[in-house]
Design a protein around this motif. Structure first.
Motif, PDB file in Angstrom:
ATOM      1  N   ASP A  15       8.114 -11.798   7.188  1.00 16.01           N
ATOM      2  CA  ASP A  15       7.752 -10.390   7.313  1.00 16.01           C
ATOM      3  C   ASP A  15       7.030  -9.884   6.062  1.00 16.01           C
ATOM      4  O   ASP A  15       5.958  -9.296   6.155  1.00 16.01           O
ATOM      5  CB  ASP A  15       9.012  -9.564   7.568  1.00 16.01           C
ATOM      6  CG  ASP A  15       8.707  -8.140   7.953  1.00 16.01           C
ATOM      7  OD1 ASP A  15       7.671  -7.901   8.615  1.00 16.01           O
ATOM      8  OD2 ASP A  15       9.505  -7.259   7.594  1.00 16.01           O
ATOM      9  N   LEU A  16       7.592 -10.139   4.882  1.00 10.37           N
ATOM     10  CA  LEU A  16       6.981  -9.649   3.643  1.00 10.37           C
ATOM     11  C   LEU A  16       5.720 -10.417   3.264  1.00 10.37           C
ATOM     12  O   LEU A  16       4.723  -9.829   2.863  1.00 10.37           O
ATOM     13  CB  LEU A  16       7.986  -9.713   2.489  1.00 10.37           C
ATOM     14  CG  LEU A  16       9.109  -8.680   2.508  1.00 10.37           C
ATOM     15  CD1 LEU A  16      10.101  -8.956   1.384  1.00 10.37           C
ATOM     16  CD2 LEU A  16       8.564  -7.278   2.394  1.00 10.37           C
ATOM     17  N   VAL A  17       5.764 -11.736   3.372  1.00  7.81           N
ATOM     18  CA  VAL A  17       4.633 -12.558   2.937  1.00  7.81           C
ATOM     19  C   VAL A  17       3.535 -12.616   3.991  1.00  7.81           C
ATOM     20  O   VAL A  17       2.363 -12.399   3.683  1.00  7.81           O
ATOM     21  CB  VAL A  17       5.108 -13.987   2.569  1.00  7.81           C
ATOM     22  CG1 VAL A  17       3.926 -14.883   2.226  1.00  7.81           C
ATOM     23  CG2 VAL A  17       6.095 -13.941   1.411  1.00  7.81           C
ATOM     24  N   GLY A  18       3.898 -12.882   5.234  1.00  2.04           N
ATOM     25  CA  GLY A  18       2.903 -13.030   6.286  1.00  2.04           C
ATOM     26  C   GLY A  18       2.379 -11.723   6.837  1.00  2.04           C
ATOM     27  O   GLY A  18       1.176 -11.480   6.846  1.00  2.04           O
ATOM     28  N   HIS A  19       3.280 -10.873   7.277  1.00  2.00           N
ATOM     29  CA  HIS A  19       2.868  -9.628   7.927  1.00  2.00           C
ATOM     30  C   HIS A  19       2.410  -8.574   6.930  1.00  2.00           C
ATOM     31  O   HIS A  19       1.327  -8.015   7.057  1.00  2.00           O
ATOM     32  CB  HIS A  19       4.016  -9.087   8.789  1.00  2.00           C
ATOM     33  CG  HIS A  19       3.685  -7.829   9.505  1.00  2.00           C
ATOM     34  ND1 HIS A  19       4.036  -6.594   9.024  1.00  2.00           N
ATOM     35  CD2 HIS A  19       3.019  -7.610  10.665  1.00  2.00           C
ATOM     36  CE1 HIS A  19       3.603  -5.666   9.850  1.00  2.00           C
ATOM     37  NE2 HIS A  19       2.979  -6.254  10.858  1.00  2.00           N
ATOM     38  N   ASP A  20       3.248  -8.272   5.921  1.00  2.00           N
ATOM     39  CA  ASP A  20       2.923  -7.227   4.946  1.00  2.00           C
ATOM     40  C   ASP A  20       1.964  -7.704   3.852  1.00  2.00           C
ATOM     41  O   ASP A  20       1.385  -6.894   3.149  1.00  2.00           O
ATOM     42  CB  ASP A  20       4.191  -6.688   4.279  1.00  2.00           C
ATOM     43  CG  ASP A  20       5.110  -5.978   5.248  1.00  2.00           C
ATOM     44  OD1 ASP A  20       4.671  -5.647   6.363  1.00  2.00           O
ATOM     45  OD2 ASP A  20       6.278  -5.736   4.889  1.00  2.00           O
ATOM     46  N   ARG A  22       2.790  -9.143   1.058  1.00  2.00           N
ATOM     47  CA  ARG A  22       3.421  -8.688  -0.187  1.00  2.00           C
ATOM     48  C   ARG A  22       4.253  -9.828  -0.775  1.00  2.00           C
ATOM     49  O   ARG A  22       5.476  -9.769  -0.811  1.00  2.00           O
ATOM     50  CB  ARG A  22       4.324  -7.483   0.072  1.00  2.00           C
ATOM     51  CG  ARG A  22       3.649  -6.304   0.719  1.00  2.00           C
ATOM     52  CD  ARG A  22       2.896  -5.522  -0.312  1.00  2.00           C
ATOM     53  NE  ARG A  22       2.323  -4.330   0.306  1.00  2.00           N
ATOM     54  CZ  ARG A  22       2.082  -3.216  -0.343  1.00  2.00           C
ATOM     55  NH1 ARG A  22       2.362  -3.128  -1.620  1.00  2.00           N
ATOM     56  NH2 ARG A  22       1.541  -2.201   0.272  1.00  2.00           N
ATOM     57  N   VAL A  23       3.583 -10.858  -1.245  1.00  2.00           N
ATOM     58  CA  VAL A  23       4.259 -12.031  -1.800  1.00  2.00           C
ATOM     59  C   VAL A  23       5.114 -11.644  -2.998  1.00  2.00           C
ATOM     60  O   VAL A  23       6.261 -12.090  -3.127  1.00  2.00           O
ATOM     61  CB  VAL A  23       3.227 -13.124  -2.203  1.00  2.00           C
ATOM     62  CG1 VAL A  23       3.912 -14.291  -2.862  1.00  2.00           C
ATOM     63  CG2 VAL A  23       2.437 -13.563  -0.985  1.00  2.00           C
ATOM     64  N   VAL A  24       4.589 -10.797  -3.869  1.00  2.00           N
ATOM     65  CA  VAL A  24       5.334 -10.403  -5.063  1.00  2.00           C
ATOM     66  C   VAL A  24       6.606  -9.642  -4.664  1.00  2.00           C
ATOM     67  O   VAL A  24       7.650  -9.808  -5.293  1.00  2.00           O
ATOM     68  CB  VAL A  24       4.460  -9.584  -6.038  1.00  2.00           C
ATOM     69  CG1 VAL A  24       5.268  -9.097  -7.223  1.00  2.00           C
ATOM     70  CG2 VAL A  24       3.283 -10.430  -6.519  1.00  2.00           C
ATOM     71  N   VAL A  68       8.460  -3.276  -6.308  1.00  2.00           N
ATOM     72  CA  VAL A  68       9.708  -2.505  -6.285  1.00  2.00           C
ATOM     73  C   VAL A  68       9.537  -1.282  -5.376  1.00  2.00           C
ATOM     74  O   VAL A  68      10.402  -0.987  -4.547  1.00  2.00           O
ATOM     75  CB  VAL A  68      10.136  -2.096  -7.712  1.00  2.00           C
ATOM     76  CG1 VAL A  68      11.219  -1.030  -7.677  1.00  2.00           C
ATOM     77  CG2 VAL A  68      10.607  -3.319  -8.492  1.00  2.00           C
ATOM     78  N   ALA A  69       8.420  -0.592  -5.511  1.00  2.00           N
ATOM     79  CA  ALA A  69       8.162   0.580  -4.668  1.00  2.00           C
ATOM     80  C   ALA A  69       8.155   0.197  -3.185  1.00  2.00           C
ATOM     81  O   ALA A  69       8.704   0.916  -2.339  1.00  2.00           O
ATOM     82  CB  ALA A  69       6.839   1.228  -5.060  1.00  2.00           C
ATOM     83  N   TRP A  70       7.545  -0.938  -2.867  1.00  2.00           N
ATOM     84  CA  TRP A  70       7.488  -1.398  -1.480  1.00  2.00           C
ATOM     85  C   TRP A  70       8.888  -1.733  -0.956  1.00  2.00           C
ATOM     86  O   TRP A  70       9.241  -1.383   0.180  1.00  2.00           O
ATOM     87  CB  TRP A  70       6.562  -2.610  -1.360  1.00  2.00           C
ATOM     88  CG  TRP A  70       6.344  -3.022   0.061  1.00  2.00           C
ATOM     89  CD1 TRP A  70       6.882  -4.099   0.701  1.00  2.00           C
ATOM     90  CD2 TRP A  70       5.539  -2.357   1.039  1.00  2.00           C
ATOM     91  NE1 TRP A  70       6.453  -4.143   1.996  1.00  2.00           N
ATOM     92  CE2 TRP A  70       5.630  -3.086   2.236  1.00  2.00           C
ATOM     93  CE3 TRP A  70       4.743  -1.219   0.997  1.00  2.00           C
ATOM     94  CZ2 TRP A  70       4.960  -2.719   3.388  1.00  2.00           C
ATOM     95  CZ3 TRP A  70       4.086  -0.846   2.157  1.00  2.00           C
ATOM     96  CH2 TRP A  70       4.194  -1.592   3.332  1.00  2.00           C
ATOM     97  N   LEU A  71       9.690  -2.404  -1.772  1.00  2.00           N
ATOM     98  CA  LEU A  71      11.045  -2.773  -1.351  1.00  2.00           C
ATOM     99  C   LEU A  71      11.912  -1.533  -1.151  1.00  2.00           C
ATOM    100  O   LEU A  71      12.729  -1.486  -0.233  1.00  2.00           O
ATOM    101  CB  LEU A  71      11.682  -3.715  -2.381  1.00  2.00           C
ATOM    102  CG  LEU A  71      11.061  -5.109  -2.448  1.00  2.00           C
ATOM    103  CD1 LEU A  71      11.612  -5.883  -3.637  1.00  2.00           C
ATOM    104  CD2 LEU A  71      11.274  -5.876  -1.154  1.00  2.00           C
TER     105      LEU A  71
END
Length: 107
Positions: A15-20, A22-24, A68-71
């Motif tokens: 979800d975070l790496v592929g879709h969003d 957002r690897v970091v 951090v803001a994204w999480l």
């Protein structure tokens, strides 16, 4: 060795790496999970500056700040401060556990 919930690798990573893309954010989430698991921390919170987060995972400070803001936006991380200029205290959230608990208890 830290224990990582299967959901983190099986679902959250995709979800975070592929879709969003957002690897970091995924790396920051793993880092916080690891830090929270070390030494039984008070209330399971981690006090960390953006600089400390960035240096720990090898990214820029602005990347750590954005992650951090994204999480926090995704409700995977909670942040509190004692004062406006204090170092933030973070708690890793696991909303899928809460969801699973509610769905099992409902008829």
């Amino acid at each position: 060795m830290i224990a990582i919930d299967d959901y983190v690798i099986d679902v959250l990573m995709r979800d975070l790496v592929g879709h969003d893309r957002r690897v970091v954010s995924f790396l920051v989430y793993l880092w916080f999970t690891s830090e929270q698991g070390k030494e039984q921390r008070k209330g399971n919170v981690v006090e960390a500056s953006y600089r400390q987060i960035a240096e720990s995972i090898g990214v820029s400070k602005s990347s750590a700040q954005a992650a951090v803001a994204w999480l926090i936006k995704r409700k995977l991380l909670a942040s509190t401060k004692k004062t406006a200029t204090a170092t933030p205290r973070y708690k890793v959230l696991t909303p899928w556990r809460d969801y699973e608990g509610r769905s099992r208890n409902q008829p």
